[in-house]
Structure formats: structure tokens, C-alpha cells
Motif scaffolding. Structure first.
Motif, PDB file in Angstrom:
ATOM      1  N   TRP A  81       1.073  -1.033  -0.103  1.00 11.02           N
ATOM      2  CA  TRP A  81      -0.313  -0.338  -0.037  1.00 11.02           C
ATOM      3  C   TRP A  81       1.245   1.108   0.097  1.00 11.02           C
ATOM      4  N   ALA A  82       0.591   2.232  -0.665  1.00  9.83           N
ATOM      5  CA  ALA A  82       1.382   4.056  -0.328  1.00  9.83           C
ATOM      6  C   ALA A  82       0.056   4.673   0.403  1.00  9.83           C
ATOM      7  N   VAL A  83       0.540   5.597   1.427  1.00  5.99           N
ATOM      8  CA  VAL A  83       0.201   6.348   1.772  1.00  5.99           C
ATOM      9  C   VAL A  83       0.685   8.088   1.753  1.00  5.99           C
ATOM     10  N   ARG A  84       0.313   9.240   1.658  1.00  8.84           N
ATOM     11  CA  ARG A  84       0.880  10.638   1.981  1.00  8.84           C
ATOM     12  C   ARG A  84       1.176  10.778   3.346  1.00  8.84           C
ATOM     13  N   VAL A  85       2.055  11.334   3.310  1.00  6.26           N
ATOM     14  CA  VAL A  85       2.038  11.707   4.553  1.00  6.26           C
ATOM     15  C   VAL A  85       2.689  13.265   4.729  1.00  6.26           C
ATOM     16  N   ASP A  86       2.621  14.187   5.863  1.00 10.13           N
ATOM     17  CA  ASP A  86       2.783  15.249   6.016  1.00 10.13           C
ATOM     18  C   ASP A  86       4.609  15.355   6.044  1.00 10.13           C
ATOM     19  N   GLU A  87       5.261  14.205   6.658  1.00  7.72           N
ATOM     20  CA  GLU A  87       6.821  14.505   6.258  1.00  7.72           C
ATOM     21  C   GLU A  87       7.560  13.278   6.061  1.00  7.72           C
ATOM     22  N   VAL A  88       8.371  12.934   5.942  1.00  9.45           N
ATOM     23  CA  VAL A  88       9.389  11.556   6.232  1.00  9.45           C
ATOM     24  C   VAL A  88      10.305  11.359   6.993  1.00  9.45           C
ATOM     25  N   GLY A  89      10.247  11.291   8.320  1.00  3.99           N
ATOM     26  CA  GLY A  89      11.401  11.031   8.450  1.00  3.99           C
ATOM     27  C   GLY A  89      12.854  10.184   8.310  1.00  3.99           C
ATOM     28  N   GLY A  90      14.130  10.835   8.538  1.00  2.00           N
ATOM     29  CA  GLY A  90      15.122   9.768   8.742  1.00  2.00           C
ATOM     30  C   GLY A  90      15.712  10.140   7.363  1.00  2.00           C
ATOM     31  N   GLU A  91      16.023   8.922   6.671  1.00  2.00           N
ATOM     32  CA  GLU A  91      17.042   9.154   5.404  1.00  2.00           C
ATOM     33  C   GLU A  91      16.406   8.863   4.779  1.00  2.00           C
ATOM     34  N   SER A  92      15.564   9.565   3.693  1.00  2.00           N
ATOM     35  CA  SER A  92      15.107   9.326   2.211  1.00  2.00           C
ATOM     36  C   SER A  92      15.621  10.210   0.962  1.00  2.00           C
ATOM     37  N   ALA A  93      14.571   9.303  -0.246  1.00  2.00           N
ATOM     38  CA  ALA A  93      15.265   9.827  -1.409  1.00  2.00           C
ATOM     39  C   ALA A  93      13.172   9.960  -2.013  1.00  2.00           C
ATOM     40  N   ASP A  94      14.120  10.016  -3.110  1.00  2.00           N
ATOM     41  CA  ASP A  94      13.207  11.169  -4.336  1.00  2.00           C
ATOM     42  C   ASP A  94      13.003   9.874  -5.318  1.00  2.00           C
ATOM     43  N   ALA A  95      12.599  10.101  -6.551  1.00  2.00           N
ATOM     44  CA  ALA A  95      11.803   9.297  -7.533  1.00  2.00           C
ATOM     45  C   ALA A  95      13.120   9.607  -8.556  1.00  2.00           C
ATOM     46  N   ARG A  96      13.631  11.030  -8.333  1.00  2.00           N
ATOM     47  CA  ARG A  96      14.035  11.482  -9.827  1.00  2.00           C
ATOM     48  C   ARG A  96      15.905  10.888  -9.044  1.00  2.00           C
ATOM     49  N   THR A  97      16.320  11.327  -8.589  1.00  2.00           N
ATOM     50  CA  THR A  97      17.101  10.962  -7.869  1.00  2.00           C
ATOM     51  C   THR A  97      17.490   9.555  -7.405  1.00  2.00           C
ATOM     52  N   GLY A  98      17.080   9.146  -6.496  1.00  2.00           N
ATOM     53  CA  GLY A  98      16.788   7.791  -5.973  1.00  2.00           C
ATOM     54  C   GLY A  98      16.618   6.503  -6.809  1.00  2.00           C
ATOM     55  N   ALA A  99      15.354   6.136  -7.430  1.00  2.00           N
ATOM     56  CA  ALA A  99      14.686   5.311  -8.284  1.00  2.00           C
ATOM     57  C   ALA A  99      15.956   4.611  -9.416  1.00  2.00           C
ATOM     58  N   HIS A 100      16.860   4.850  -9.547  1.00  2.00           N
ATOM     59  CA  HIS A 100      18.114   3.962  -9.801  1.00  2.00           C
ATOM     60  C   HIS A 100      18.262   3.215  -8.815  1.00  2.00           C
ATOM     61  N   ARG A 101      18.314   3.385  -7.640  1.00  2.00           N
ATOM     62  CA  ARG A 101      18.795   2.163  -6.814  1.00  2.00           C
ATOM     63  C   ARG A 101      17.668   0.799  -6.605  1.00  2.00           C
ATOM     64  N   LEU A 102      16.673   1.234  -6.907  1.00  5.69           N
ATOM     65  CA  LEU A 102      15.053   0.424  -7.077  1.00  5.69           C
ATOM     66  C   LEU A 102      15.520  -1.258  -7.257  1.00  5.69           C
ATOM     67  N   SER A 103      14.850  -1.955  -6.623  1.00  9.32           N
ATOM     68  CA  SER A 103      14.660  -3.424  -7.982  1.00  9.32           C
ATOM     69  C   SER A 103      13.946  -2.670  -8.821  1.00  9.32           C
ATOM     70  N   HIS A 104      13.315  -3.222  -9.991  1.00  6.10           N
ATOM     71  CA  HIS A 104      11.722  -3.279 -10.700  1.00  6.10           C
ATOM     72  C   HIS A 104      10.932  -2.978 -10.159  1.00  6.10           C
ATOM     73  N   ASP A 105      10.348  -3.837  -9.640  1.00  2.85           N
ATOM     74  CA  ASP A 105       9.138  -3.707  -8.804  1.00  2.85           C
ATOM     75  C   ASP A 105       9.128  -2.717  -7.962  1.00  2.85           C
ATOM     76  N   GLU A 106      10.171  -2.297  -7.520  1.00  4.68           N
ATOM     77  CA  GLU A 106      10.201  -1.066  -6.264  1.00  4.68           C
ATOM     78  C   GLU A 106       9.839   0.852  -6.677  1.00  4.68           C
TER      79      GLU A 106
END
Length: 301
Positions: A81-106
Motif C-alpha cells: 500500500w501507499a499513503v501520503r504523509v506530511d513529512e518523511v523522517g530519517g533517510e529519504s530519497a525522491d524518484a528523480r534521484t533515487g529510483a535507480h537504486r530500486l528493484s524493478h518492482d519497487e
């Protein structure tokens, strides 16, 4: 015309997980799919939590029922599932800069989450009567109090590598980009227009170049905010004068294949400030990069 194929599918279009749409219409099954599921939390800037390896840091679902606005993504070795939150705590990334580190499904799950949650944010009122609407069926439609349903919107766009049938490719730079950043041309499809017609119109509007032989190569979801990029090649003439007719581009130029290959070998991301680098290409998550690289590395005739 020298033609080519994509070397591999674009990065955000390689997922093979089960979207499990048969569960969406059944509240009891959705509740069962929520209990113990893994949850992707995304903030309003599109950032998501990551672990040390850059993969998504999934949370465990709380409670017996999904909260309002939760989006059922499907089954990828367990329900997600996915949910929208006001803020992501801790280490984070965004799709433009971090998606290349994900598996195909992720990467696919993230693209789906971003596109759908962005649609939720802009679809809070019914286009039928203007009354408020809320997510239903696991977030896959918006429904007003009268029961009128609005289904997800995806904006089709074309993105094209324009070449001369030989060793030259036309790339453009948006007015807000630094001088060395170049990419393929692209634009949204208009009502009553085919994809091929859109390719020809957009190149003419943006660069003043007449192209022919548009050919579809592949597609990629682009959740910024919720587009589907349809990749094409088309052929143009480098001797035709470039005219920036609609003002979207600050510059358009023909580049030789060797210059593009050199830029690919440098493998530098946009944003690197190096005065000796003559050309910067889009990042690896973009279908623009796939189109450019597939053209540049295709066998020469």
C-alpha cells in the motif's frame, strides 16, 4: 532510414508485480490485504524513506482497516500500500534521484504510488457536480456523495529522439536549464490527435523542424505528476533552419553521435558543474536517456 530498438525498457517501466485489481472492489478483501501489509509513505514533495542500500524502507500497516486515502498497490511478494504523509523522517530519497537504486518492482510501485497520490490531491471535487469526492476501491477511483465515480487520469505525452537517419541527433535545452543540459523533445498529446501527429507537431512547434517516419519504440510512466511518456524516433533534416517557435526551448542543436557517446561514457548527472564538459544528458530514470542511449549505441549503417 537507419532505425533502432530500445536497449532495454526504461527504468520505471520494468515492473512485473501483480496489481491485484480483483481485490479493489471488495472492502472485506481490502481489509484483509491491509492487515500486516507493507506500506510506502510518501510526502508532498514525493520523498520516501530509504534504507542504507537505497531501497524503500517499508512500514508495517497499523490497525485493521486502511486509513482514508490509502492506495492499494498490489501484490509484490506480499500486499503493498501507499499513503501520503506530511513529512518523511530519517533517510529519504525522491524518484528523480533515487529510483535507480530500486528493484524493478519497487521502482514500479513507487511510480504508481506517486502518480495515483498526485491524482488524489487534484481530484478532491467531482467534475460531475463540483461536490467533494473521496477515494474508493482501494484508492483507484474518486466517488462523490451521489455515487458518481471519477477514474484515474493519466496524461499521454510523446517524447522523441529526432535523428537524420545517420550520425546526427536533435536535442533541446529548456530555457531554465543550464547551458550544457540537453534532452529529447517532448510534448502532451492534444484531443483529436494521434501519437504520430503529435510527434510531428511538437518538433515543428519547438524547433521548427519538419520530421517524417515517426515510429513507436516504448513507453514509461512519468509520475511528475501523472504522465505516460510514449517514446518515438523520427527523422529530420539538419540543413533545415532551427526555429524556436513556441518559446519552450532556450536552444536546440544537432549533435554528432560521437559527442553523445562521449557524454554517455562520462556518465555525469545533471547538476555537475564542469567547464570542460560540453554536453550533459538526462538521468538514467528517464525514458529520454533510454532513447538517446539506444540511438547512440545502435549499429551504424
Amino acid at each position: 532510414m537507419a532505425s533502432f530498438e530500445l536497449i532495454e525498457p526504461p527504468m520505471l517501466g520494468r515492473a512485473s508485480y501483480d496489481r491485484a485489481d480483483q481485490i479493489r472492489k471488495h472492502p472485506d478483501r481490502l481489509a484483509q490485504a491491509w492487515a500486516g501489509a507493507e506500506v510506502l509513505r510518501v510526502d508532498h514533495q514525493g520523498r520516501y524513506p530509504v534504507g542504507d542500500d537505497g531501497a524503500i524502507a517499508w512500514d508495517v500497516a497499523d490497525g485493521d482497516q486502511p486509513p482514508a486515502g490509502a492506495l492499494f498497490l498490489g501484490d509484490a511478494d506480499g500486499y503493498r500500500w501507499a499513503v501520503r504523509v506530511d513529512e518523511v523522517g530519517g533517510e529519504s530519497a525522491d524518484a528523480r534521484t533515487g529510483a535507480h537504486r530500486l528493484s524493478h518492482d519497487e521502482a514500479g510501485l513507487l511510480a504508481t504510488a506517486l502518480g495515483m497520490l498526485n491524482w488524489h490531491r487534484q481530484a478532491g471535487y467531482s467534475p460531475v457536480d463540483g461536490t467533494s469526492a473521496a477515494p474508493a476501491q482501494g484508492g483507484w477511483l474518486m466517488r462523490n456523495d451521489a455515487g458518481a465515480d471519477e477514474f484515474p487520469r493519466t496524461d499521454p505525452a510523446v517524447i522523441m529522439v529526432v535523428h537524420d537517419g545517420g550520425d546526427n541527433v536533435l536535442l533541446g535545452r529548456q530555457t531554465v536549464w543550464p547551458d550544457k543540459w540537453f534532452s529529447t523533445l517532448a510534448g502532451f498529446v492534444e484531443p483529436g490527435e494521434s501519437l504520430e501527429q503529435c510527434v510531428q507537431r511538437e518538433v515543428a512547434e519547438e524547433a521548427g523542424i519538419t520530421v517524417h517516419s515517426p515510429r513507436y519504440l516504448g513507453s514509461q510512466p512519468w509520475p511528475f505528476p501523472r504522465s505516460l511518456m510514449c517514446g518515438f524516433e523520427a527523422v529530420g533534416d539538419p540543413n533545415e533552419p532551427i526555429e524556436l517557435l513556441d518559446g519552450e526551448l532556450g536552444e536546440a542543436r544537432w549533435f554528432h553521435r560521437d559527442d553523445v557517446l562521449a557524454a554517455l561514457e562520462r556518465n555525469l548527472d545533471w547538476g555537475v558543474d564542469d567547464p570542460d564538459v560540453p554536453l550533459m544528458l538526462p538521468g538514467s530514470i528517464s525514458i529520454a536517456r533510454s532513447l538517446i542511449e539506444s540511438w547512440a549505441r545502435a549499429p551504424r549503417s
